[in-house]
Design a protein around this motif. Structure first.
Motif, PDB file in Angstrom:
ATOM      1  N   HIS A 164       0.758  -1.196   0.129  1.00  0.00           N
ATOM      2  CA  HIS A 164       0.023   0.022   0.042  1.00  0.00           C
ATOM      3  C   HIS A 164       0.894   1.141  -0.166  1.00  0.00           C
ATOM      4  CE1 HIS A 164      -2.605   3.091   1.796  1.00  0.00           C
ATOM      5  NE2 HIS A 164      -3.486   2.436   1.261  1.00  0.00           N
ATOM      6  N   THR A 165       1.937   1.026   0.838  1.00  0.00           N
ATOM      7  CA  THR A 165       2.841   2.554   0.769  1.00  0.00           C
ATOM      8  C   THR A 165       3.696   2.687  -0.270  1.00  0.00           C
ATOM      9  OG1 THR A 165       3.094   2.074   3.345  1.00  0.00           O
ATOM     10  CG2 THR A 165       4.836   3.376   2.291  1.00  0.00           C
ATOM     11  N   LYS A 166       3.928   1.598  -0.927  1.00  0.00           N
ATOM     12  CA  LYS A 166       4.839   1.495  -2.203  1.00  0.00           C
ATOM     13  C   LYS A 166       3.974   2.302  -3.165  1.00  0.00           C
ATOM     14  CE  LYS A 166       6.852  -1.208  -5.850  1.00  0.00           C
ATOM     15  NZ  LYS A 166       7.436  -2.533  -6.260  1.00  0.00           N
ATOM     16  N   ILE A 167       2.609   1.980  -3.570  1.00  0.00           N
ATOM     17  CA  ILE A 167       1.586   2.328  -4.511  1.00  0.00           C
ATOM     18  C   ILE A 167       1.460   3.871  -4.187  1.00  0.00           C
ATOM     19  CG2 ILE A 167      -0.884   1.965  -5.348  1.00  0.00           C
ATOM     20  CD1 ILE A 167      -0.235  -0.937  -4.953  1.00  0.00           C
ATOM     21  N   GLU A 201       6.023  -0.058 -10.215  1.00  0.00           N
ATOM     22  CA  GLU A 201       7.351  -0.835 -10.519  1.00  0.00           C
ATOM     23  C   GLU A 201       8.352  -0.090 -10.605  1.00  0.00           C
ATOM     24  OE1 GLU A 201       4.570  -0.662 -14.245  1.00  0.00           O
ATOM     25  OE2 GLU A 201       4.282  -0.927 -12.220  1.00  0.00           O
ATOM     26  N   ARG A 202       8.278   1.401 -10.593  1.00  0.00           N
ATOM     27  CA  ARG A 202       9.734   2.090 -10.857  1.00  0.00           C
ATOM     28  C   ARG A 202      10.313   2.593  -9.217  1.00  0.00           C
ATOM     29  NH1 ARG A 202       8.380   6.715 -14.652  1.00  0.00           N
ATOM     30  NH2 ARG A 202      10.516   7.470 -13.997  1.00  0.00           N
ATOM     31  N   LEU A 251      13.706   5.669  -6.861  1.00  0.00           N
ATOM     32  CA  LEU A 251      12.778   5.967  -8.101  1.00  0.00           C
ATOM     33  C   LEU A 251      14.103   5.712  -9.125  1.00  0.00           C
ATOM     34  CD1 LEU A 251      10.409   6.507  -9.575  1.00  0.00           C
ATOM     35  CD2 LEU A 251      11.230   8.998  -9.338  1.00  0.00           C
ATOM     36  N   ASP A 252      13.566   4.534  -9.988  1.00  0.00           N
ATOM     37  CA  ASP A 252      14.601   3.877 -10.862  1.00  0.00           C
ATOM     38  C   ASP A 252      15.903   3.937 -10.601  1.00  0.00           C
ATOM     39  OD1 ASP A 252      12.445   4.188 -12.976  1.00  0.00           O
ATOM     40  OD2 ASP A 252      12.746   6.217 -13.247  1.00  0.00           O
ATOM     41  N   GLY A 253      16.040   3.452  -9.391  1.00  0.00           N
ATOM     42  CA  GLY A 253      17.454   3.342  -8.800  1.00  0.00           C
ATOM     43  C   GLY A 253      18.057   4.704  -8.176  1.00  0.00           C
TER      44      GLY A 253
END
Length: 440
Positions: free
Chosen positions: A174-177, A188-189, A208-210
């Motif tokens: 939930h936190t990631k989304i 997914e990034r 974010l993107d590494g």
């Protein structure tokens, strides 16, 4: 073909789970889902089971839905067992949340006195389920979603008849989304390095993107958009911006109970006057949901389920099962045996950390020492959890009192004893381990 057994199949969350299996049928060939409940849950089981059958039929996938009150029948030959039950039903949660408030202490489902008593009621039942699993499906994975998920998972790791257990919470996903939404990117990034305990987990770093964007995210959290990251069942009271900057890591919504204790208590007391404790609100939500579920024309998960506070449950549970089955070796945040992953926590304790998910189960990604700013609180909660688990297993009154007293939400030993005695009496029917012997 796979057999799934779901203990607590009459839960309002079950349509989320069914949706998750339907969506993943091509990669996760589930042939049979057994929904099992107890006699008191029979009506809900039949309602949600009928909806599950309509969902499967609409999707056109060859999944058989079975309903039973016989747990052993459901477990026989299962490949995965998911658990989502509530001992004492929502009436017990009402007591967990109301009784502490009488003593000026926060009443909450998984934190403080309420979390302690949910663990005391739930752990013996979970250990009984493990005994049945050892007999009827010894090779199955136990995917535990039952709260308090960290304590229940640790109890199985330390005392259970099965060792293939993984604890699961929808909060990290939930936190990631939510963070991805705040940043305006696809989930997914985003990668968050989670570490801590269930409902006491921190995002040590956000990428974010590494690229490390932790400070940017903390800046957003310290501003006016923190509500985008919170969950339905916890009031969003905002954060003191300078505190978030000083903390230096991403807190989870449950940290409000510890960092904003007085504000959260006042919010609860005010809410009780208007709509009751959260459990009473959930009772009304569930009544409405089950009325929806009864509709013979409903054949999808209704959007109203998100108000229940369990958003992304199916993604968390089904992703985990699919990753084990397919040996995907992706990274997910789960509750597992520590084994040195976080320094200073016993090896046999459960921790909530990022793991590589393989066909042999989760492989924790080493964390090492937690930041000084958060280590102390995590250690105190772990002391509480370990003591509470021992009390649940042994029925030792003094262990329960010790657990209650060392919980940071309880202000003194005297109040701890008063709450403990009051709640023991209130939950007597579900705590046989404490009443089979005299205690003082």
């Amino acid at each position: 073909m796979l057999k799934i057994a779901t203990i607590g199949g009459g839960s309002s969350y079950t349509p989320e789970l069914i949706e998750g299996f339907i969506k993943r049928y091509d990669e996760l060939p589930v042939s049979d889902i057994w929904l099992v409940d107890i006699e008191e849950g029979r009506e809900k089981l039949e309602i949600v089971g009928a909806l599950a059958k309509r969902m499967v039929e609409k999707a056109g996938v060859p999944i058989n839905i079975h309903l039973t009150l016989d747990r052993r029948e459901a477990l026989e030959g299962a490949d995965f067992v998911t658990t989502q039950f509530r001992v004492g039903l929502l009436d017990a949660r009402v007591k967990d949340e109301k009784i502490p408030l009488k003593y000026g202490v926060i009443g909450q489902e998984t934190n403080g006195p309420g979390g302690l008593f949910k663990a005391l009621r739930t752990i013996p039942v979970m250990l009984d389920i493990c005994e049945d699993m050892a007999e009827f499906c010894p090779d199955a994975w136990l995917i535990n979603f039952t709260n308090p998920a960290g304590m229940v998972t640790e109890a199985v790791l330390r005392y259970g008849a099965v060792k293939k257990v993984i604890g699961l919470c929808n909060l990290p996903i939930h936190t990631k989304i939510r963070i991805a939404q705040v940043l305006g990117v696809e989930p997914e990034r985003v990668y968050i390095q989670f570490a801590g305990l269930n409902h006491m987990v921190y995002g040590l770093n956000v990428f974010l993107d590494g690229e490390n964007v932790t400070q940017k995210v903390l800046g957003i959290l310290a501003g006016e958009t923190s509500s985008d990251i919170d969950v339905k069942n916890i009031p969003d009271l905002g954060w003191e911006p300078d505190f978030i900057k000083a903390l230096g890591v991403l807190p989870c919504p449950y940290h409000r109970y510890y960092y904003q204790t007085q504000k959260m208590l006042e919010e609860e007391l005010e809410a009780v006057k208007k709509e009751g404790v959260r459990a009473e609100v959930v009772k009304k939500l569930e009544a409405d949901l089950f009325e929806l579920y009864k509709d013979p024309n409903l054949n999808v998960k209704p959007p109203q389920l998100e108000k229940r506070g369990g958003a992304y449950y199916s993604d968390a549970a089904c992703n985990l099962i699919a990753s084990i089955y397919n040996d995907r070796r992706d990274i997910q945040t789960v509750n597992v045996r520590n084994n040195g992953t976080i320094a200073g926590i016993p090896d046999d304790s459960a921790v909530e950390v990022n793991c590589v998910i393989t066909k042999d189960g989760p492989q924790p990604i080493h964390v090492g020492a937690l930041p000084v700013a958060v280590n102390g609180l995590v250690q105190q909660i772990k002391s509480f959890e370990r003591t509470a688990i021992e009390a649940a297993v042994t029925g030792d009154y003094h262990k329960a009192l010790l657990a209650m007293t060392i919980n940071p939400l309880v202000p003194s030993d005297t109040i701890a004893k008063q709450i403990l005695d009051d709640m023991l009496e209130a939950h007597k029917d579900y705590l046989p381990q404490f009443f089979s012997r005299a205690h003082s």
